[in-house]
Design an enzyme around this catalytic site. Structure first.
Site, PDB file in Angstrom:
ATOM      1  N   ASP A 246      30.421 -30.020 -23.430  1.00 12.84           N
ATOM      2  CA  ASP A 246      30.003 -31.363 -23.856  1.00 12.84           C
ATOM      3  C   ASP A 246      28.549 -31.641 -23.484  1.00 12.84           C
ATOM      4  OD1 ASP A 246      30.383 -33.847 -25.006  1.00 12.84           O
ATOM      5  OD2 ASP A 246      32.272 -34.229 -23.969  1.00 12.84           O
TER       6      ASP A 246
ATOM      7  N   ASP B  35      32.855 -39.061 -31.963  1.00 14.35           N
ATOM      8  CA  ASP B  35      34.294 -38.801 -31.786  1.00 14.35           C
ATOM      9  C   ASP B  35      35.131 -39.390 -32.927  1.00 14.35           C
ATOM     10  OD1 ASP B  35      33.391 -37.781 -29.437  1.00 14.35           O
ATOM     11  OD2 ASP B  35      34.693 -38.983 -28.141  1.00 14.35           O
TER      12      ASP B  35
HETATM   13  C1  GLA Z   1      33.185 -36.675 -25.442  1.00 15.96           C
HETATM   14  C2  GLA Z   1      33.677 -35.704 -26.509  1.00 15.96           C
HETATM   15  C3  GLA Z   1      35.188 -35.882 -26.701  1.00 15.96           C
HETATM   16  C4  GLA Z   1      35.922 -35.662 -25.387  1.00 15.96           C
HETATM   17  C5  GLA Z   1      35.346 -36.598 -24.322  1.00 15.96           C
HETATM   18  C6  GLA Z   1      35.885 -36.275 -22.935  1.00 15.96           C
HETATM   19  O1  GLA Z   1      33.285 -37.993 -25.868  1.00 15.96           O
HETATM   20  O2  GLA Z   1      32.992 -35.920 -27.707  1.00 15.96           O
HETATM   21  O3  GLA Z   1      35.660 -34.979 -27.682  1.00 15.96           O
HETATM   22  O4  GLA Z   1      35.778 -34.315 -24.994  1.00 15.96           O
HETATM   23  O5  GLA Z   1      33.925 -36.501 -24.244  1.00 15.96           O
HETATM   24  O6  GLA Z   1      35.352 -37.111 -21.953  1.00 15.96           O
END
Ligand code: GLA
Length: 391
Positions: free
Chosen positions: A142, A199
């Protein structure tokens, strides 16, 4: 039979090829948020096998954020939360491997993960070595909390080198949300997939927004590095513990369109619903061999979009597959049923040459010449595998 031929016939089990395909699997985040533990991993691994998902090609079982202890251990290393994973990560990996699956874990290129757990910044090589020693096969990496002075592509290049130095074959999945022109550097940075959008949420509006943002960015597609449109919300129907993802749910029709879009765009297929409680419609959709064959095509070409005159919310996606085959996806994003029109001249076929078509969802076969114009429900799609028929 060569592997590309086997894949066209719906056998996605051979992962020994040197070409790497768009990853398929399951991830804990959409449904389980921070409520993850070794029991969830064991029961989900069992469900992957008993539901037929493993044999349909889904291989990676990925633990997302919140698996680690809040701080690094006395030796400076990452450590699993002992309450959630009392037997450690090797035990989880071992169980996952024993079911013929691969084990994925989440990490972050910044000082902290998005949920505030320790990140790998300036610990990349030691963390990669630890992941390898645990038996990790896939790292979702990430982008939170990284120092602003360092461009993120440097940090992804760094983790790529660290994983390769660790001596285990570990897929690097960059979770970079489409920032910093990631499409242009992901492949050369050594990553196998790159998240290109914010997301996903369990709603039609989110699916539509993600798809529309990526339709014109297909020209860089190719084997070994895939545009990750985020995890699938198919089958969630608004259920789950993640307050950011679970915001209402979609209809069956919308989930079908979501899955077909990801397949046409050749995206990783990472499931986000609770696969231990799959309803039959969801299972049938997620194991649809024709749609998976399109997604997993060995040439991994991007598709092109053909607009439909007078219908701004309808379009056709056309994808060249290996073996001379084509995939044609007719999409209707409007709120009413529409006949979505494709003039075969636009895909390069003269009037004398026709197509043999198989509807991926109904299995029906037909032939076509000059034009195809299926009735497509609101928020729906029709997807065909197509073969040129010269006579
Ligand atoms: C980010 C990513 C998500 C998930 C969260 C976890 O928002 O884009 O897919 O992995 O972190 O905290």
């Amino acid at each position: 039979m060569p592997s590309t031929e086997r894949r066209r016939n719906g056998d996605f089990n051979d992962k020994t090829d040197t070409i790497r395909y768009a990853p398929m699997g399951w991830n804990s985040w959409n449904t389980f948020y921070d409520q993850i533990n070794e029991e969830l991993m064991r029961t989900t691994a069992d469900a992957m096998v008993s539901s037929g998902l493993r044999d349909a090609g889904y291989r990676y079982l990925i633990l997302d954020d919140c698996w680690a202890s809040r701080e690094r251990g006395a030796d400076g290393g990452l450590q699993p939360d002992p309450d959630k994973f009392p037997h450690g990560m090797e035990a989880v990996a071992e169980y996952v491997h024993s079911r013929g699956l691969k084990f994925g874990l989440y990490g972050c290129c910044g000082t902290r993960t998005c949920a505030g757990y320790p990140g790998s910044f300036e610990h990349e090589f030691e963390d990669a070595a630890r992941f390898a020693s645990w038996g990790v096969d896939y790292l979702k990496y990430d982008n939170c909390h990284h120092p602003e002075s360092i461009p993120s592509h440097i940090l992804y290049r760094r983790m790529n080198l660290a994983l390769r130095a660790a001596g285990r074959d570990i897929v690097l999945a960059a979770c970079q949300w489409g920032l910093d022109d990631v499409h242009s550097w992901a492949r050369s940075a050594g990553v196998q997939s790159y998240r290109s959008t914010v997301d996903i949420q369990d709603s039609w509006c989110s699916i539509e927004r993600i798809a529309r943002a990526q339709l014109e960015k297909q020209s860089v597609a190719g084997p070994g590095c895939y545009n990750d449109l985020d995890m699938l919300v198919v089958g969630m129907y608004g259920r789950g513990l993640n307050p950011e993802t679970c915001i209402g749910g979609c209809t069956k029709e919308e989930y079908r369109t979501h899955f077909a879009l990801w397949a046409m765009l050749g995206a990783p297929l990472i499931l986000g619903c609770d696969i231990r409680a799959l309803d039959e419609d969801t299972r049938t959709l997620l194991t649809n061999r024709d749609l998976i064959a399109i997604d997993q095509d060995a040439e991994a070409r991007g598709c092109y979009k053909v607009d439909v005159y007078g219908q701004p919310d309808a379009f056709v996606l056309v994808r060249q597959l290996c073996g001379g085959e084509l995939a044609l996806g007719f999409f209707n994003f409007s709120d009413t049923q529409a006949n979505v029109f494709l003039d075969l001249w636009d895909i390069g076929l003269p009037a004398a040459v026709g197509l043999r078509l198989r509807d991926c969802l109904s299995g029906e076969e037909q032939t076509a010449r000059e034009l195809i114009c299926p009735a497509v429900p609101a928020h729906g799609c029709r997807v065909y595998r197509a073969w040129v028929k010269a006579s």
